[in-house]
Design an enzyme around this catalytic site. Structure first.
Site, PDB file in Angstrom:
ATOM      1  CE1 TYR A   1      -3.901  -1.563   0.249  1.00  0.00           C
ATOM      2  CE2 TYR A   1      -3.304  -2.780   2.205  1.00  0.00           C
ATOM      3  CZ  TYR A   1      -4.190  -2.529   1.106  1.00  0.00           C
ATOM      4  OH  TYR A   1      -5.314  -3.470   1.021  1.00  0.00           O
TER       5      TYR A   1
ATOM      6  CG  ASP B   1      -7.790  -3.049  -5.513  1.00  0.00           C
ATOM      7  OD1 ASP B   1      -7.183  -2.761  -4.679  1.00  0.00           O
ATOM      8  OD2 ASP B   1      -8.338  -4.366  -5.951  1.00  0.00           O
TER       9      ASP B   1
ATOM     10  CG  HIS C   1      -8.910  -5.213  -2.043  1.00  0.00           C
ATOM     11  ND1 HIS C   1      -7.916  -4.290  -2.350  1.00  0.00           N
ATOM     12  CD2 HIS C   1      -8.860  -5.096  -0.897  1.00  0.00           C
ATOM     13  CE1 HIS C   1      -7.244  -4.269  -1.277  1.00  0.00           C
ATOM     14  NE2 HIS C   1      -7.814  -4.582  -0.288  1.00  0.00           N
TER      15      HIS C   1
END
Length: 434
Positions: free
Chosen positions: A173, A201, A293
């Site tokens: 991230y 995403d 995800h």
């Protein structure tokens, strides 16, 4: 060492002055402990759905809510599973399948399975050893683990638990502070990580209502990378608590910068369209993960397996396929070895599995993960023989019928095992029932 210990010496302690702290065990915890004792033995676990069923019973409500939740109406998480039921096999016969081999390479790294452990956050919500269960099992069986940014265990702790030569990837991230990201990525490369999977995403984490209804989050719901950070929001569920640092400004213009700070192959995790797949290829990246995800971001987004067909068709316009310089992975909804074979036949290089492995260690620790690997091996062996494929390379598009994959209405065989463990959403509850 003795001298440093003396600095903190308390002298002679009078036992009568020590206040004993008694931790009260709640009725809920007592029930959970009883369920742990009453669990089915590992010998009775015959598929990955079994792990989820056990985990659902023994996990604390907050942990189950975080792990199992998906965004909004949870349509996509259910579609991820249902999509595989709309793909049918076209088996070939009279082929010598005495020996079948399901090993493969992923980003040039050997893997005993055409499956890698996809990143899932906060493993210690479900087991005291957290992600280390995955590391130890993966090292023992030659499976590749993707280390999550939001792990409960420290990054170095996970890498230190690996055996010599064990392959690990890093899921990233991107932090608003790019200097933090640069140091993290370069440290991972120095520690021997072999691939960088950038999550693309999640400019904002989805509204996961099961998790949100749990409200306040204690320290068990905060990732290791967030320790000692201020401003962590803890009153809207675990997902909100762990996502405050993620940079929503991440864009294609940042790709050259990532390529400049590392020599690891870079893969974009969370691609959903042929257009973005071609952009990733044109930017010289190593691959993409077709992912939504785990249904936790944009609800009613299509499944990765459905997007695979269009993406592979688009990439064929850039040259011969498969392309050794660009790999396509799929995750979401995989619960069977047959699901893996369907994805590979349609053009995937390998498949990511997250929740299923997580539930296996929540229920049984490292032994559970090892059993999950064995289940995959058994199912892959059987299905490859029945399909007429001796190796992963023998899997071709003509071995599956995906004509119904794009049909989101109509008759799809019910997945009774999945439906048994799926927990429907609930509405807001009155404080007191009349």
């Amino acid at each position: 060492m003795a001298e440093s210990c003396d600095l903190f010496s308390l002298g002679v302690i009078d036992p009568n002055t020590v206040v004993k702290v008694v931790k009260e065990v709640t009725a809920e915890e007592k029930t959970r402990q009883q369920l742990m004792v009453a669990r089915p033995s590992l010998d009775e676990i015959v598929n990955l759905h079994d792990f989820e069923a056990v985990a659902k019973c023994i996990l604390p409500p907050k942990a189950w809510a975080y792990y199992s939740s998906a965004s909004d109406d949870e349509i996509t998480i259910r579609e991820n599973r249902a999509a595989y039921q709309r793909i049918w096999f076209r088996p070939r016969v009279l082929r010598d399948v005495t020996v079948v081999d399901w090993s493969t390479t992923i980003l040039g790294q050997r893997s005993s399975l055409p499956v890698y452990i996809s990143a899932t956050a906060l493993g210690k919500l479900g087991h005291p050893d957290g992600e280390l269960n995955l590391t130890r099992a993966a090292g023992k069986h030659g499976v590749i683990q993707m280390i999550p940014t939001l792990a409960s265990c420290a990054f170095d702790e996970i890498v230190d638990a690996a055996v010599p030569g064990q392959v690990q990837f890093l899921q990233l991230y991107v932090n608003r502070d790019r200097e933090i990201t640069r140091k993290y990525v370069q440290h991972a490369e120095k520690r021997g990580v072999k691939g960088l999977f950038i999550t693309v995403d999640a400019p904002q984490l989805g509204r996961r209502e099961k998790d949100m209804r749990m409200k306040f989050v204690d320290e068990s719901g905060v990732a290791k990378v967030q320790e000692n950070q201020s401003g962590v929001k803890k009153d809207e569920g675990v997902a909100r608590a762990i996502s405050s640092f993620i940079d929503p400004s991440l864009s294609w213009k940042d790709i050259p910068w990532f390529k400049s700070i590392t020599n690891m192959p870079i893969v974009l995790k969370g691609v959903a369209t042929p257009e973005d797949a071609l952009m990733a290829y044109d930017y010289g990246l190593a691959g993409i993960v077709l992912s939504n995800h785990g249904g936790r971001q944009l609800d009613t987004a299509r499944s990765g397996i459905e997007n695979l067909i269009e993406v592979v068709a688009a990439l064929k316009t850039r040259g011969p396929w498969p392309n050794p310089k660009f790999e396509v992975f799929v995750d979401g909804g995989v619960r069977r070895g047959s699901d893996v074979l369907k994805a590979i036949a349609l053009g995937a290089s390998a498949v990511g599995v997250g929740r299923a492995f997580m539930y296996s260690f929540c229920a049984y620790g490292q032994d559970g993960v090892e059993k999950a690997f064995q289940i995959f091996r058994d199912e892959l062996e059987m299905n490859m023989r029945l399909l007429g494929a001796r190796t992963i390379g023998d899997l071709t598009p003509d071995m599956v019928d995906a004509n119904a994959l794009h049909s989101h209405v109509g008759l799809t065989p019910a997945d009774n095992l999945y439906n048994t463990t799926y927990q429907p959403l609930t509405l807001a509850q009155f404080k007191n029932k009349l």
